[in-house]
Write a protein that holds these residues in place. Sequence first.
Motif, PDB file in Angstrom:
ATOM      1  N   TYR A 219      -5.783 -30.875  21.922  1.00  0.00           N
ATOM      2  CA  TYR A 219      -6.553 -29.622  21.942  1.00  0.00           C
ATOM      3  C   TYR A 219      -7.113 -29.251  20.564  1.00  0.00           C
ATOM      4  O   TYR A 219      -8.299 -28.958  20.422  1.00  0.00           O
ATOM      5  CB  TYR A 219      -5.682 -28.493  22.511  1.00  0.00           C
ATOM      6  N   THR A 231      -9.820 -28.952  27.196  1.00  0.00           N
ATOM      7  CA  THR A 231      -9.499 -27.516  27.198  1.00  0.00           C
ATOM      8  C   THR A 231      -8.840 -27.150  28.531  1.00  0.00           C
ATOM      9  O   THR A 231      -8.869 -27.924  29.497  1.00  0.00           O
ATOM     10  CB  THR A 231     -10.743 -26.639  26.926  1.00  0.00           C
ATOM     11  N   SER A 232      -8.263 -25.965  28.581  1.00  0.00           N
ATOM     12  CA  SER A 232      -7.382 -25.656  29.711  1.00  0.00           C
ATOM     13  C   SER A 232      -8.127 -25.315  31.004  1.00  0.00           C
ATOM     14  O   SER A 232      -7.579 -25.440  32.085  1.00  0.00           O
ATOM     15  CB  SER A 232      -6.490 -24.468  29.351  1.00  0.00           C
ATOM     16  N   ARG A 233      -9.368 -24.843  30.878  1.00  0.00           N
ATOM     17  CA  ARG A 233     -10.130 -24.310  32.030  1.00  0.00           C
ATOM     18  C   ARG A 233      -9.327 -23.229  32.783  1.00  0.00           C
ATOM     19  O   ARG A 233      -9.405 -23.097  34.000  1.00  0.00           O
ATOM     20  CB  ARG A 233     -10.572 -25.429  32.971  1.00  0.00           C
ATOM     21  N   LEU A 234      -8.598 -22.453  32.037  1.00  0.00           N
ATOM     22  CA  LEU A 234      -7.819 -21.367  32.656  1.00  0.00           C
ATOM     23  C   LEU A 234      -8.581 -20.046  32.687  1.00  0.00           C
ATOM     24  O   LEU A 234      -8.107 -19.072  33.274  1.00  0.00           O
ATOM     25  CB  LEU A 234      -6.492 -21.180  31.897  1.00  0.00           C
ATOM     26  N   SER A 235      -9.746 -19.993  32.038  1.00  0.00           N
ATOM     27  CA  SER A 235     -10.402 -18.683  31.855  1.00  0.00           C
ATOM     28  C   SER A 235     -10.676 -17.924  33.167  1.00  0.00           C
ATOM     29  O   SER A 235     -10.395 -16.730  33.222  1.00  0.00           O
ATOM     30  CB  SER A 235     -11.681 -18.819  31.016  1.00  0.00           C
ATOM     31  N   PHE A 270      -4.169 -23.172  20.452  1.00  0.00           N
ATOM     32  CA  PHE A 270      -4.371 -22.645  21.800  1.00  0.00           C
ATOM     33  C   PHE A 270      -3.990 -21.156  21.857  1.00  0.00           C
ATOM     34  O   PHE A 270      -4.719 -20.335  22.411  1.00  0.00           O
ATOM     35  CB  PHE A 270      -3.544 -23.456  22.816  1.00  0.00           C
ATOM     36  N   GLU A 273      -6.567 -18.967  20.608  1.00  0.00           N
ATOM     37  CA  GLU A 273      -7.695 -18.736  21.539  1.00  0.00           C
ATOM     38  C   GLU A 273      -7.335 -17.650  22.544  1.00  0.00           C
ATOM     39  O   GLU A 273      -8.164 -16.809  22.901  1.00  0.00           O
ATOM     40  CB  GLU A 273      -8.073 -20.025  22.274  1.00  0.00           C
ATOM     41  N   ASN A 339     -17.110 -24.243  25.815  1.00  0.00           N
ATOM     42  CA  ASN A 339     -17.256 -23.181  24.806  1.00  0.00           C
ATOM     43  C   ASN A 339     -18.242 -23.543  23.696  1.00  0.00           C
ATOM     44  O   ASN A 339     -19.081 -22.737  23.310  1.00  0.00           O
ATOM     45  CB  ASN A 339     -15.889 -22.845  24.202  1.00  0.00           C
ATOM     46  N   ARG A 342     -21.600 -23.195  25.074  1.00  0.00           N
ATOM     47  CA  ARG A 342     -21.967 -21.778  25.245  1.00  0.00           C
ATOM     48  C   ARG A 342     -22.536 -21.246  23.933  1.00  0.00           C
ATOM     49  O   ARG A 342     -23.519 -20.504  23.922  1.00  0.00           O
ATOM     50  CB  ARG A 342     -20.739 -20.937  25.629  1.00  0.00           C
ATOM     51  N   ASP A 370     -15.882 -17.245  35.148  1.00  0.00           N
ATOM     52  CA  ASP A 370     -14.965 -16.468  34.300  1.00  0.00           C
ATOM     53  C   ASP A 370     -15.654 -15.240  33.704  1.00  0.00           C
ATOM     54  O   ASP A 370     -15.132 -14.645  32.753  1.00  0.00           O
ATOM     55  CB  ASP A 370     -14.342 -17.351  33.201  1.00  0.00           C
ATOM     56  N   ASP A 372     -16.585 -12.117  32.260  1.00  0.00           N
ATOM     57  CA  ASP A 372     -15.523 -11.198  31.875  1.00  0.00           C
ATOM     58  C   ASP A 372     -16.130 -10.175  30.928  1.00  0.00           C
ATOM     59  O   ASP A 372     -16.748 -10.526  29.937  1.00  0.00           O
ATOM     60  CB  ASP A 372     -14.483 -12.082  31.182  1.00  0.00           C
ATOM     61  N   ASN A 376     -17.209 -11.782  27.480  1.00  0.00           N
ATOM     62  CA  ASN A 376     -18.633 -12.102  27.535  1.00  0.00           C
ATOM     63  C   ASN A 376     -19.412 -11.249  26.538  1.00  0.00           C
ATOM     64  O   ASN A 376     -20.192 -11.771  25.745  1.00  0.00           O
ATOM     65  CB  ASN A 376     -19.168 -11.904  28.961  1.00  0.00           C
ATOM     66  N   SER A 379     -18.482 -12.159  22.919  1.00  0.00           N
ATOM     67  CA  SER A 379     -18.965 -13.483  22.500  1.00  0.00           C
ATOM     68  C   SER A 379     -20.477 -13.487  22.294  1.00  0.00           C
ATOM     69  O   SER A 379     -20.987 -14.100  21.346  1.00  0.00           O
ATOM     70  CB  SER A 379     -18.611 -14.541  23.539  1.00  0.00           C
TER      71      SER A 379
HETATM   72  C1  LIG Z   1     -21.877 -16.735  24.744  1.00  0.00           C
HETATM   73  C2  LIG Z   1     -20.449 -16.841  25.219  1.00  0.00           C
HETATM   74  C3  LIG Z   1     -20.054 -16.178  26.380  1.00  0.00           C
HETATM   75  C4  LIG Z   1     -18.717 -16.244  26.805  1.00  0.00           C
HETATM   76  N1  LIG Z   1     -18.356 -15.587  27.957  1.00  0.00           N
HETATM   77  C5  LIG Z   1     -17.061 -15.622  28.372  1.00  0.00           C
HETATM   78  C6  LIG Z   1     -16.665 -14.952  29.557  1.00  0.00           C
HETATM   79  O1  LIG Z   1     -17.456 -14.277  30.233  1.00  0.00           O
HETATM   80  N2  LIG Z   1     -15.355 -15.057  29.933  1.00  0.00           N
HETATM   81  C7  LIG Z   1     -14.439 -15.781  29.212  1.00  0.00           C
HETATM   82  O2  LIG Z   1     -13.276 -15.837  29.615  1.00  0.00           O
HETATM   83  N3  LIG Z   1     -14.798 -16.398  28.079  1.00  0.00           N
HETATM   84  C8  LIG Z   1     -16.066 -16.350  27.630  1.00  0.00           C
HETATM   85  N4  LIG Z   1     -16.432 -17.016  26.494  1.00  0.00           N
HETATM   86  C9  LIG Z   1     -15.372 -17.633  25.656  1.00  0.00           C
HETATM   87  C10 LIG Z   1     -15.058 -19.111  25.926  1.00  0.00           C
HETATM   88  O3  LIG Z   1     -16.233 -19.865  25.964  1.00  0.00           O
HETATM   89  C11 LIG Z   1     -14.287 -19.338  27.219  1.00  0.00           C
HETATM   90  O4  LIG Z   1     -13.170 -18.473  27.277  1.00  0.00           O
HETATM   91  C12 LIG Z   1     -13.783 -20.786  27.294  1.00  0.00           C
HETATM   92  O5  LIG Z   1     -14.863 -21.676  27.243  1.00  0.00           O
HETATM   93  C13 LIG Z   1     -13.012 -20.999  28.564  1.00  0.00           C
HETATM   94  O6  LIG Z   1     -12.628 -22.329  28.697  1.00  0.00           O
HETATM   95  P1  LIG Z   1     -11.104 -22.722  28.700  1.00  0.00           P
HETATM   96  O7  LIG Z   1     -10.366 -21.861  29.650  1.00  0.00           O
HETATM   97  O8  LIG Z   1     -11.034 -24.200  28.900  1.00  0.00           O
HETATM   98  O9  LIG Z   1     -10.674 -22.327  27.220  1.00  0.00           O
HETATM   99  P2  LIG Z   1      -9.474 -22.831  26.298  1.00  0.00           P
HETATM  100  O10 LIG Z   1     -10.081 -23.448  25.094  1.00  0.00           O
HETATM  101  O11 LIG Z   1      -8.502 -23.624  27.037  1.00  0.00           O
HETATM  102  O12 LIG Z   1      -8.831 -21.454  25.808  1.00  0.00           O
HETATM  103  C14 LIG Z   1      -7.738 -20.825  26.479  1.00  0.00           C
HETATM  104  C15 LIG Z   1      -8.123 -19.417  26.863  1.00  0.00           C
HETATM  105  O13 LIG Z   1      -8.379 -18.638  25.698  1.00  0.00           O
HETATM  106  C16 LIG Z   1      -9.425 -17.699  25.969  1.00  0.00           C
HETATM  107  N5  LIG Z   1     -10.550 -17.997  25.063  1.00  0.00           N
HETATM  108  C17 LIG Z   1     -10.900 -19.189  24.530  1.00  0.00           C
HETATM  109  N6  LIG Z   1     -11.964 -19.042  23.703  1.00  0.00           N
HETATM  110  C18 LIG Z   1     -12.278 -17.730  23.725  1.00  0.00           C
HETATM  111  C19 LIG Z   1     -13.287 -16.943  23.083  1.00  0.00           C
HETATM  112  N7  LIG Z   1     -14.162 -17.484  22.220  1.00  0.00           N
HETATM  113  N8  LIG Z   1     -13.351 -15.634  23.362  1.00  0.00           N
HETATM  114  C20 LIG Z   1     -12.462 -15.040  24.214  1.00  0.00           C
HETATM  115  N9  LIG Z   1     -11.479 -15.732  24.842  1.00  0.00           N
HETATM  116  C21 LIG Z   1     -11.399 -17.058  24.607  1.00  0.00           C
HETATM  117  C22 LIG Z   1      -9.847 -17.910  27.416  1.00  0.00           C
HETATM  118  O14 LIG Z   1      -9.181 -16.970  28.211  1.00  0.00           O
HETATM  119  C23 LIG Z   1      -9.394 -19.332  27.690  1.00  0.00           C
HETATM  120  O15 LIG Z   1      -9.136 -19.581  29.039  1.00  0.00           O
HETATM  121  C24 LIG Z   1     -17.762 -16.985  26.048  1.00  0.00           C
HETATM  122  C25 LIG Z   1     -18.182 -17.656  24.896  1.00  0.00           C
HETATM  123  C26 LIG Z   1     -19.508 -17.593  24.484  1.00  0.00           C
HETATM  124  C27 LIG Z   1     -19.921 -18.318  23.226  1.00  0.00           C
END
Ligand SMILES: Cc1cc2nc3c(=O)[nH]c(=O)nc-3n(C[C@H](O)[C@H](O)[C@H](O)COP(=O)(O)OP(=O)(O)OC[C@H]3O[C@@H](n4cnc5c(N)ncnc54)[C@H](O)[C@@H]3O)c2cc1C
Length: 475
Positions: A219, A231-235, A270, A273, A339, A342, A370, A372, A376, A379
């Motif tokens: 990670y 990544t976890s895809r838990l969002s 992690f 994040e 991410n 994004r 996701d 949120d 959202n 970010s």
């Molecule tokens: C323009 C933009 C819009 C976004 N919109 C959202 C959204 O609507 N909902 C959302 O959950 N995330 C959002 N994100 C943050 C991030 O991209 C996602 O949380 C992440 O890609 C989810 O994938 P994952 O669960 O594999 O993350 P992992 O890398 O496995 O991270 C674990 C958890 O940490 C949290 N997390 C990780 N990165 C961020 C971050 N930068 N900000 C806040 N929380 C984070 C999430 O809950 C995520 O599931 C956004 C980022 C950008 C740049």
Amino acid sequence: MTSPSLYWLRNDLRLADNAALTAAAAQGPVIFLYVLDDETPGDWRLGGASRWWLHHSLTSLSAKAPLTLRRGPADKVIAEVLKETGAGSVHFTRDYAPWSGALERRVKAACEASGAACHRYGGFLLHEPEAIRNGSGEPYRVYTPFSKACFATGEPKPLKPVPAFTSFAAKLASDRLDDWDLLPTKPDWAKGFSGFWTPGEEGAAARLKAFIADGLTHYADERDRPDRDVTSRLSPHLRFGNISPAQCWHAVRAAQFKSGGKLDKTAEKFLKEILWREFSYHLLHHWPTLPTEPFRPEFRAFPWAEDGEGLAAWQRGRTGYPIVDAGMRELWATGTMHNRVRMIAASFLIKDLLIPWAEGERWFWDTLVDADIGSNSASWQWVAGCGADAAPYFRIFNPVLQGEKFDGQGTYVRKWVPELARLPNQFVHKPWEAPRLVLDAAGVELGRNYPHPVVDHGQARDKALAAFKQIKGAA
Ligand SMILES: Cc1cc2nc3c(=O)[nH]c(=O)nc-3n(C[C@H](O)[C@H](O)[C@H](O)COP(=O)(O)OP(=O)(O)OC[C@H]3O[C@@H](n4cnc5c(N)ncnc54)[C@H](O)[C@@H]3O)c2cc1C
């Protein structure tokens, strides 16, 4: 006879580690009520992809608990159900959206009017936004000291097991989930989602387990690589409360301890994040205009462009910049986007096309599973440079260099933009530089089966910096 207790389900669609449900179950037979409230959030009613997720999360939960489904303003529906059942208490998990505080006060008033006790619990976050303050007692505006303050509070509380509960025996009127039309019909744009996601509590637990087994080790080093599945895809699971952040935290900590220190770096990354999610909600709670107003007021005067064609090209993944297009197509096909991509795609919309960040925020709201309100908005403002602790506006991502750095072999681009699949690595992130013969051999005809770039990045960058100069220093 013990009066029933009403458990109002919100963004906590699970049975385990659920303080509200645990307390409701301890008091009497439980009425499980989910209210589809499209009125209270106004413009922020659930978007299309979120509705898909909600449908499947409710389906999954209904196999374990008898759900009463109603539609309308949540406080009114709760008042009706209290009247119908004589429930003696209402239990729910706190939500932090800008409209939620007022809604929760109305629910409390409805409880008082019917003589029911009203109980609110945490659980969507690890830390209540009021609990983390800087040395002057103010909310944080910068992530790093915020995260340090969170770590300093110690580990989250132990997890609550699934409580033993008795369901309320009387049959209550309930909508049929299918009648809510949460799933798309024609066209079924979500047809690819089910191969990719398993919404619900079991799906979340399986995802966490798979992530810890396969992704966590890599990670810290590879989380920025869209061509890797680390990544976890838990969002979306966290967004809908199929899993709690504390469950994720404790599971990763347990794996870290078991590894005898081998996972230290990656586990900390992690957890940090997870704290970005907390920080987003901390900001949203203290600055509830975050979804609509720039955190830095000088950005209100930013000279945005009106560019309907540019916006449509971005939404459809037809900007001519492969990494941006791959991300936008991944989003459409799966309801998510990596991410790193994004950030690149958002930067392109805001800084190469000069389209207001709120347009991108809206599109993501509708298309992300996701989506949120905290993460959202925070970010988008972060990428736009107008948020708290944001990337500086003048740091403008170069979509070609970003693609080459994080998707060096073009694997991600080839997957989502198949018309470029046969281009050699050297050109896959910049097809317009490929010699004619190379394009012909790869079957690429720019302007026909793949677009020319909608803007020249160098020129767009200069234009963006000039626009930024106009507002710099203005307050
Ligand atoms: C323009 C933009 C819009 C976004 N919109 C959202 C959204 O609507 N909902 C959302 O959950 N995330 C959002 N994100 C943050 C991030 O991209 C996602 O949380 C992440 O890609 C989810 O994938 P994952 O669960 O594999 O993350 P992992 O890398 O496995 O991270 C674990 C958890 O940490 C949290 N997390 C990780 N990165 C961020 C971050 N930068 N900000 C806040 N929380 C984070 C999430 O809950 C995520 O599931 C956004 C980022 C950008 C740049």
